[in-house]
Design a protein around this motif. Sequence first.
Motif, PDB file in Angstrom:
ATOM      1  N   GLU A   1      38.159  20.052  11.807  1.00  0.00           N
ATOM      2  CA  GLU A   1      38.278  21.477  12.012  1.00  0.00           C
ATOM      3  C   GLU A   1      36.925  22.168  12.023  1.00  0.00           C
ATOM      4  O   GLU A   1      36.799  23.277  12.476  1.00  0.00           O
ATOM      5  N   GLU A   2      35.919  21.529  11.506  1.00  0.00           N
ATOM      6  CA  GLU A   2      34.617  22.186  11.486  1.00  0.00           C
ATOM      7  C   GLU A   2      34.112  22.352  12.916  1.00  0.00           C
ATOM      8  O   GLU A   2      34.296  21.471  13.733  1.00  0.00           O
TER       9      GLU A   2
ATOM     10  N   SER B   1      41.024  39.284  13.090  1.00  0.00           N
ATOM     11  CA  SER B   1      40.446  37.969  12.864  1.00  0.00           C
ATOM     12  C   SER B   1      41.546  36.979  12.555  1.00  0.00           C
ATOM     13  O   SER B   1      42.545  37.308  11.917  1.00  0.00           O
ATOM     14  N   GLY B   2      41.365  35.779  13.026  1.00  0.00           N
ATOM     15  CA  GLY B   2      42.330  34.741  12.737  1.00  0.00           C
ATOM     16  C   GLY B   2      43.434  34.609  13.766  1.00  0.00           C
ATOM     17  O   GLY B   2      44.347  33.813  13.581  1.00  0.00           O
ATOM     18  N   LEU B   3      43.376  35.361  14.859  1.00  0.00           N
ATOM     19  CA  LEU B   3      44.451  35.247  15.836  1.00  0.00           C
ATOM     20  C   LEU B   3      44.171  34.181  16.881  1.00  0.00           C
ATOM     21  O   LEU B   3      44.922  34.054  17.837  1.00  0.00           O
TER      22      LEU B   3
ATOM     23  N   LYS C   1      32.097  31.126  18.138  1.00  0.00           N
ATOM     24  CA  LYS C   1      32.209  30.242  16.981  1.00  0.00           C
ATOM     25  C   LYS C   1      31.595  28.899  17.267  1.00  0.00           C
ATOM     26  O   LYS C   1      30.934  28.301  16.442  1.00  0.00           O
TER      27      LYS C   1
ATOM     28  N   GLU D   1      33.662  31.770   8.485  1.00  0.00           N
ATOM     29  CA  GLU D   1      34.499  32.896   8.864  1.00  0.00           C
ATOM     30  C   GLU D   1      34.485  33.957   7.787  1.00  0.00           C
ATOM     31  O   GLU D   1      34.878  33.711   6.663  1.00  0.00           O
ATOM     32  N   LYS D   2      34.017  35.128   8.134  1.00  0.00           N
ATOM     33  CA  LYS D   2      33.970  36.218   7.156  1.00  0.00           C
ATOM     34  C   LYS D   2      34.431  37.476   7.862  1.00  0.00           C
ATOM     35  O   LYS D   2      34.120  37.671   9.022  1.00  0.00           O
ATOM     36  N   ILE D   3      35.111  38.321   7.143  1.00  0.00           N
ATOM     37  CA  ILE D   3      35.523  39.571   7.757  1.00  0.00           C
ATOM     38  C   ILE D   3      34.349  40.534   7.702  1.00  0.00           C
ATOM     39  O   ILE D   3      33.855  40.876   6.626  1.00  0.00           O
TER      40      ILE D   3
END
Lengths: 384, 376
Positions: free
Chosen positions: A47-48, A97-99, A116, A124-126
């Motif tokens: 996943e990285e 974020s995250g969609l 990304k 991942e940061k908001i």
Amino acid sequence: QSRYYHFQHCSNTDVVVVYTAQELDSELESPVRMEEESEVELQVEEEEPEVMKQPEQPPPCLSEPNTQGIIKGSDLFGYVGIEAAGFEFNIMVVGQSGLGKSTLVNTLFKSKVSRKSCTPNYEEKISKTVHLQSVSHIIEEKGVKMRLTVIDTPGFGDQINNENCWEPIVKYINEQYEKYLKEELHVNRKRRIPDTRVHCCVYFLPATGHWLRPIDVEFMKRLGNIVSIVPVIAKADTLTMEERLEFKQRIRQGLQANGIRVYPQKEYDEDAEERILNDRIRESIPFAVVGTDKEHQVNGNKVLGRKTKWGIIEVENVAHCEFAHLRDLLIRSHLQDLKDVTHNIHYETYRVRRLNESNANGLGLSALSLENGTAEKSEAESQL
Amino acid sequence: MDAIMLQEKLVERLLCARGRTTRQKDKQYVGFATLPNQVHRKSVKKGFDFTLMVAGESGLGKSTLVNSLFLTDLYKDRKLLNAEERINQTVEITKHTVDIEEKGVKLKLTIVDTPGFGDAVNNNECWKPITDYIDQQFEQYFRDESGLNRKNILDNRVHCCLYFIPPFGHGLRPVDVEFMKALHEKVNIIPLIAKADCLTPNEIKKLKDRVRDEIERFGIKVYQFPECDSDEDEEFKQMDKELKECTPFAVIGSNTVVEARGQRVRGRLYPWGIVEVENQSHCDFVKLRNMLIRSHMHDLKDVTCDVHYENYRAHCIQEMTSKLAQDNRMDSPIPILPLPTPDAETERLIKMKDEELKRMQEMLEKMQQQMHEKDQ
């Protein structure tokens, strides 16, 4: 802060453009084909995001691998050269974020083109504010080159108070139009004006199954008039088929009730044939998509999919999700149309408005305001 | 029934004549070992009540999960608001109460829903109506407890709050953190990852780790499972450990029954497979249900009464005494909320109502008995 931009030749034309947006996070340009991964079995490392490899052998679209023109600067709001051959396409992705925005873009273009993938050690940061980041790549298929720019909007809709979170986006789009307009009005125009206007804005709706949310309505209302919006249902693998149909219907009702025009807009159908084709598309938007960059074995074939305990969701299988439809729409059939609509309609609207504004102000938006010209020139130009 | 029979048997043994050795043994046997059974009988007769709050954005499957947990259909005639209606919506608090019975045990279940939470563009302090509601219930209980007539105190305090975290993000969002921090000292919060069927097992693990880290980092006090007693057997301890490591639970709910592997199960039918709600390898629904209903329901109530309510009460009393001191009035020896002096009229009315209630209850029981006899 300053960044070094690494330029490389592109066949026999001049240097290639690197476009930067407000916050300068432009990445190195290096076209990367998507890695094919063999069947994964719960390995966390997969996943990285992969660190972008510097290609040992020159990638197919670059014939001369030597570098040239390392430019240092903190404010590169412009461009350096033009690109004679090839197409340009600028796509913006908007959503919380995250969609799965970055994953979807990677899947669409079968390359690691998203923000990304281009940042090593991505975390991942908001972010606290909405800021736009754009990344450009040149990708090639069967001898056809395309310069693809992906404009990402991290921070949109992630805060507790999201009022006016769409404003930086509106501002950005208008700035691109303004830039193009200035170029067009220039006395010494470039042969081919670099096109940084946003051709398509993909808006990601979370798969709630209920209705459009207030933030969706606000965003699409404001942007539907200046850019072509393509709404998609993100992470649609959480909806069953019936839920998906109902959700889509409710969204279409909501769009109509709020007077939101999404692509393909009904008013711009040129002939009956196009109308029939676009009607069919209009009946199935928003597309319910699932994105992934992993492959699995299904019936002896390698397919792009997401593997869960209860089955494998095949991204390119139209019975599972509508990713293929979206890809066909955006790339295979309507890419040029998206650009045309942007140029002929959205841009022209902007241009007319600006010219009217400046005429009303008494200052002709002419070459005079851009370059030191003589009085005669200014008079001639102010007839615009 | 077995418990009652056992009790009766024990009493019989005590009273009837036996041989010498048995009488010796009986001399040392006092008989209070039957107490649990007595308590059990009384509680079963009284019935239990439980108030559960669900919070989270719309579309996360809260109603579906509640229906799945309690195998009821509480939200049958619900109308979903469309976008226009939603723009001006504020957070509401709605309550549904349902009486369910299982094997002779009655449960009065109250579900407190929070439609509108987190849905607006500007969600500043959208948790305020919720904290106000919880405080109101505490205050009402405090007043009733301090009142003169304490026979029929209605316990509306919220025993547990299930908070739904969207699976779409990468962890806790700002609104999640603020909500939990506003409520963690007023109610037992159990965070859940909603709609877990859109995540692969890998992604679930990452998200859970991330959420756990962030909960710790922000100092959010979610509901902690009580430690097992040291004399529990290994299997139970193992199960307990697994349960704790699994939080936050990743859940899926379903209102529909599908056919899977030859059985009819609650699940969701997709073109690529069937998600079974009660399959432990698919989601943590079973763990949540067991934890919430089968093992820890009473503990949740206890923590609410002993910790959250007591905190509220202490805080309230402190405020009152400090206010009294400020006003330079005489300190009342018993800090109670100022009661309206009940006049004779109100007292009479209360007594009348009490008797009426009692009569109605007796009638109800008689009717139930008659129906029961008819059935047999």
